[in-house]
Design a protein around this motif. Structure first.
Motif, PDB file in Angstrom:
ATOM      1  N   CYS A 161     -25.834   1.657  14.651  1.00  0.00           N
ATOM      2  CA  CYS A 161     -26.316   0.788  15.721  1.00  0.00           C
ATOM      3  C   CYS A 161     -26.004  -0.673  15.407  1.00  0.00           C
ATOM      4  CB  CYS A 161     -27.816   1.004  15.910  1.00  0.00           C
ATOM      5  SG  CYS A 161     -28.556   0.031  17.206  1.00  0.00           S
ATOM      6  N   GLY A 162     -26.264  -1.084  14.176  1.00  0.00           N
ATOM      7  CA  GLY A 162     -25.980  -2.458  13.773  1.00  0.00           C
ATOM      8  C   GLY A 162     -24.504  -2.789  13.814  1.00  0.00           C
ATOM      9  N   ILE A 163     -23.661  -1.858  13.370  1.00  0.00           N
ATOM     10  CA  ILE A 163     -22.215  -2.086  13.397  1.00  0.00           C
ATOM     11  C   ILE A 163     -21.734  -2.267  14.833  1.00  0.00           C
ATOM     12  CG2 ILE A 163     -19.977  -0.974  12.995  1.00  0.00           C
ATOM     13  CD1 ILE A 163     -21.194   0.215  10.437  1.00  0.00           C
ATOM     14  N   LEU A 164     -22.195  -1.415  15.745  1.00  0.00           N
ATOM     15  CA  LEU A 164     -21.750  -1.526  17.132  1.00  0.00           C
ATOM     16  C   LEU A 164     -22.276  -2.791  17.810  1.00  0.00           C
ATOM     17  CD1 LEU A 164     -21.949   2.177  18.344  1.00  0.00           C
ATOM     18  CD2 LEU A 164     -19.917   0.819  17.883  1.00  0.00           C
ATOM     19  N   VAL A 165     -23.514  -3.153  17.563  1.00  0.00           N
ATOM     20  CA  VAL A 165     -24.070  -4.361  18.193  1.00  0.00           C
ATOM     21  C   VAL A 165     -23.354  -5.605  17.681  1.00  0.00           C
ATOM     22  CG1 VAL A 165     -26.135  -5.819  18.334  1.00  0.00           C
ATOM     23  CG2 VAL A 165     -26.319  -3.380  18.738  1.00  0.00           C
ATOM     24  N   ILE A 166     -23.144  -5.704  16.372  1.00  0.00           N
ATOM     25  CA  ILE A 166     -22.459  -6.872  15.816  1.00  0.00           C
ATOM     26  C   ILE A 166     -21.012  -6.910  16.288  1.00  0.00           C
ATOM     27  CG2 ILE A 166     -21.661  -7.954  13.674  1.00  0.00           C
ATOM     28  CD1 ILE A 166     -24.250  -6.875  12.376  1.00  0.00           C
ATOM     29  N   SER A 217     -24.494   7.017   2.965  1.00  0.00           N
ATOM     30  CA  SER A 217     -25.431   7.274   4.052  1.00  0.00           C
ATOM     31  C   SER A 217     -24.786   7.985   5.231  1.00  0.00           C
ATOM     32  CB  SER A 217     -26.037   5.968   4.547  1.00  0.00           C
ATOM     33  OG  SER A 217     -26.739   5.344   3.511  1.00  0.00           O
ATOM     34  N   ALA A 218     -23.490   7.800   5.404  1.00  0.00           N
ATOM     35  CA  ALA A 218     -22.799   8.385   6.557  1.00  0.00           C
ATOM     36  C   ALA A 218     -22.563   9.875   6.329  1.00  0.00           C
ATOM     37  CB  ALA A 218     -21.485   7.670   6.800  1.00  0.00           C
ATOM     38  N   GLN A 219     -22.252  10.559   7.433  1.00  0.00           N
ATOM     39  CA  GLN A 219     -22.085  11.998   7.369  1.00  0.00           C
ATOM     40  C   GLN A 219     -20.734  12.405   6.778  1.00  0.00           C
ATOM     41  OE1 GLN A 219     -23.247  10.254   9.868  1.00  0.00           O
ATOM     42  NE2 GLN A 219     -25.256  11.083  10.299  1.00  0.00           N
ATOM     43  N   GLY A 220     -19.728  11.570   6.865  1.00  0.00           N
ATOM     44  CA  GLY A 220     -18.419  11.895   6.309  1.00  0.00           C
ATOM     45  C   GLY A 220     -17.439  10.763   6.541  1.00  0.00           C
ATOM     46  N   TYR A 221     -16.216  10.962   6.039  1.00  0.00           N
ATOM     47  CA  TYR A 221     -15.199   9.925   6.156  1.00  0.00           C
ATOM     48  C   TYR A 221     -14.733   9.721   7.589  1.00  0.00           C
ATOM     49  CZ  TYR A 221     -14.973   9.903   1.107  1.00  0.00           C
ATOM     50  OH  TYR A 221     -15.281   9.798  -0.205  1.00  0.00           O
ATOM     51  N   TYR A 222     -14.905  10.710   8.427  1.00  0.00           N
ATOM     52  CA  TYR A 222     -14.507  10.577   9.824  1.00  0.00           C
ATOM     53  C   TYR A 222     -15.350   9.530  10.550  1.00  0.00           C
ATOM     54  CZ  TYR A 222     -18.351  13.930  10.114  1.00  0.00           C
ATOM     55  OH  TYR A 222     -19.550  14.565   9.975  1.00  0.00           O
ATOM     56  N   CYS A 223     -16.468   9.138   9.980  1.00  0.00           N
ATOM     57  CA  CYS A 223     -17.307   8.099  10.596  1.00  0.00           C
ATOM     58  C   CYS A 223     -16.600   6.746  10.612  1.00  0.00           C
ATOM     59  CB  CYS A 223     -18.635   7.983   9.869  1.00  0.00           C
ATOM     60  SG  CYS A 223     -19.677   9.425  10.085  1.00  0.00           S
ATOM     61  N   ILE A 224     -15.692   6.514   9.664  1.00  0.00           N
ATOM     62  CA  ILE A 224     -14.920   5.264   9.665  1.00  0.00           C
ATOM     63  C   ILE A 224     -14.089   5.183  10.935  1.00  0.00           C
ATOM     64  CG2 ILE A 224     -13.109   3.950   8.496  1.00  0.00           C
ATOM     65  CD1 ILE A 224     -14.012   5.215   5.877  1.00  0.00           C
ATOM     66  N   VAL A 225     -13.380   6.269  11.231  1.00  0.00           N
ATOM     67  CA  VAL A 225     -12.527   6.288  12.417  1.00  0.00           C
ATOM     68  C   VAL A 225     -13.373   6.218  13.690  1.00  0.00           C
ATOM     69  CG1 VAL A 225     -10.818   7.657  13.674  1.00  0.00           C
ATOM     70  CG2 VAL A 225     -10.750   7.576  11.186  1.00  0.00           C
ATOM     71  N   LEU A 226     -14.464   6.972  13.724  1.00  0.00           N
ATOM     72  CA  LEU A 226     -15.307   6.986  14.917  1.00  0.00           C
ATOM     73  C   LEU A 226     -15.884   5.607  15.223  1.00  0.00           C
ATOM     74  CD1 LEU A 226     -17.339  10.297  14.558  1.00  0.00           C
ATOM     75  CD2 LEU A 226     -15.715   9.727  16.343  1.00  0.00           C
ATOM     76  N   LEU A 227     -16.509   4.988  14.239  1.00  0.00           N
ATOM     77  CA  LEU A 227     -17.139   3.690  14.485  1.00  0.00           C
ATOM     78  C   LEU A 227     -16.113   2.600  14.778  1.00  0.00           C
ATOM     79  CD1 LEU A 227     -20.041   3.674  11.897  1.00  0.00           C
ATOM     80  CD2 LEU A 227     -20.235   3.629  14.373  1.00  0.00           C
ATOM     81  N   THR A 228     -14.975   2.626  14.092  1.00  0.00           N
ATOM     82  CA  THR A 228     -13.942   1.625  14.353  1.00  0.00           C
ATOM     83  C   THR A 228     -13.362   1.810  15.750  1.00  0.00           C
ATOM     84  OG1 THR A 228     -13.417   1.552  11.999  1.00  0.00           O
ATOM     85  CG2 THR A 228     -11.793   0.636  13.504  1.00  0.00           C
TER      86      THR A 228
END
Length: 186
Positions: free
Chosen positions: A66-71, A96-107
Motif C-alpha cells: 500500500c505504501g509503495i503504491l501510494v508513494i 515480508s513479501a510472498q515471492g520474487y514475483y512481487c517485484i514485477v507486480l508492484l513495479t
C-alpha cells in the motif's frame, strides 16, 4: 615583541557536510527520499510485528505494498517507476513479501497506474485513492493466483485474499497524508 602572522593554514579536518557539496535543493530531495525509505521501514515493522497478530477472518493488511503504491502515485511516472522498483526489491529482500514475483507486480502496477493517473486524472486524493485501491486489489488477486499456481494456497481461501485487499485499501486514507506531507519536501 613577536610579530603576528597574517596567514593561518586551513583546518585539516573537513566536516561531512562540506564534503558532500550539496545545495539546499539537493539536501531537500535527499531528505525526502530518506523519509520515504524510513516510512517504508516503519510500515514493514508495523506490518510484521503488530498487524501480523491482528487478523479479521484470517486476513490482515499489506501495508508495505500500500505504501509503495501510494508513494509511487504521488510522484511523476519516471520517478515513481524507479521508486516502485527499489521499494519492491527492498520489500522482497526484507522477507515480508510472498515471492520474487512481487517485484514485477508492484513495479508494473505502480508504473501503469501512475501513467493512467497522470494522463487521465488529476493529482488529488480521490484519484490516488482510486488508483491505489485498484492496484492493491489487482496485486492481491495476482499474488493469490501465483499462490494457486505454485500450490501454496487453495481456491477456498479467496475470501481471505479479498479481505486483505479491502483492509489494505482502508489503510490508504491513513498513509496518504503522511506520504503527501513528505512529498512537499524538496
Amino acid at each position: 615583541m613577536r610579530k603576528q602572522r597574517d596567514f593561518r593554514p586551513d583546518p585539516t579536518e573537513v566536516s561531512w557536510k562540506n564534503r558532500l557539496h550539496l545545495t539546499k535543493a539537493q539536501r531537500g530531495k535527499l531528505l525526502k527520499w530518506v523519509l520515504y525509505g524510513l516510512l517504508l521501514l516503519l510500515l514493514s515493522l508495523v506490518q510484521d510485528s503488530v498487524m501480523s497478530r491482528v487478523s479479521y477472518r484470517g486476513a490482515t493488511t499489506d501495508l508495505v505494498a500500500c505504501g509503495i503504491l501510494v508513494i509511487c502515485l504521488l510522484q511523476t511516472p519516471d520517478t515513481g517507476a524507479i521508486f516502485s522498483l527499489i521499494g519492491a526489491t527492498l520489500y522482497v529482500f526484507s522477507g515480508s513479501a510472498q515471492g520474487y514475483y512481487c517485484i514485477v507486480l508492484l513495479t508494473f502496477l505502480g508504473v501503469l497506474l501512475n501513467i493512467l493517473r497522470h494522463v487521465l486524472l488529476s493529482r488529488r486524493f480521490r484519484s490516488i485513492f482510486l488508483c491505489a485501491g485498484i492496484g492493491l486489489m489487482v496485486y492481491e488477486l495476482a499474488v493469490f493466483a501465483f499462490g494457486l499456481f505454485l500450490g501454496n494456497t487453495y481456491f477456498s481461501r479467496i475470501h481471505v485474499c479479498l479481505t486483505t485487499g479491502i483492509l489494505s485499501i482502508a489503510a490508504i486514507p491513513i498513509l496518504y497524508p503522511i506520504a503527501f506531507s513528505v512529498s512537499k519536501i524538496g
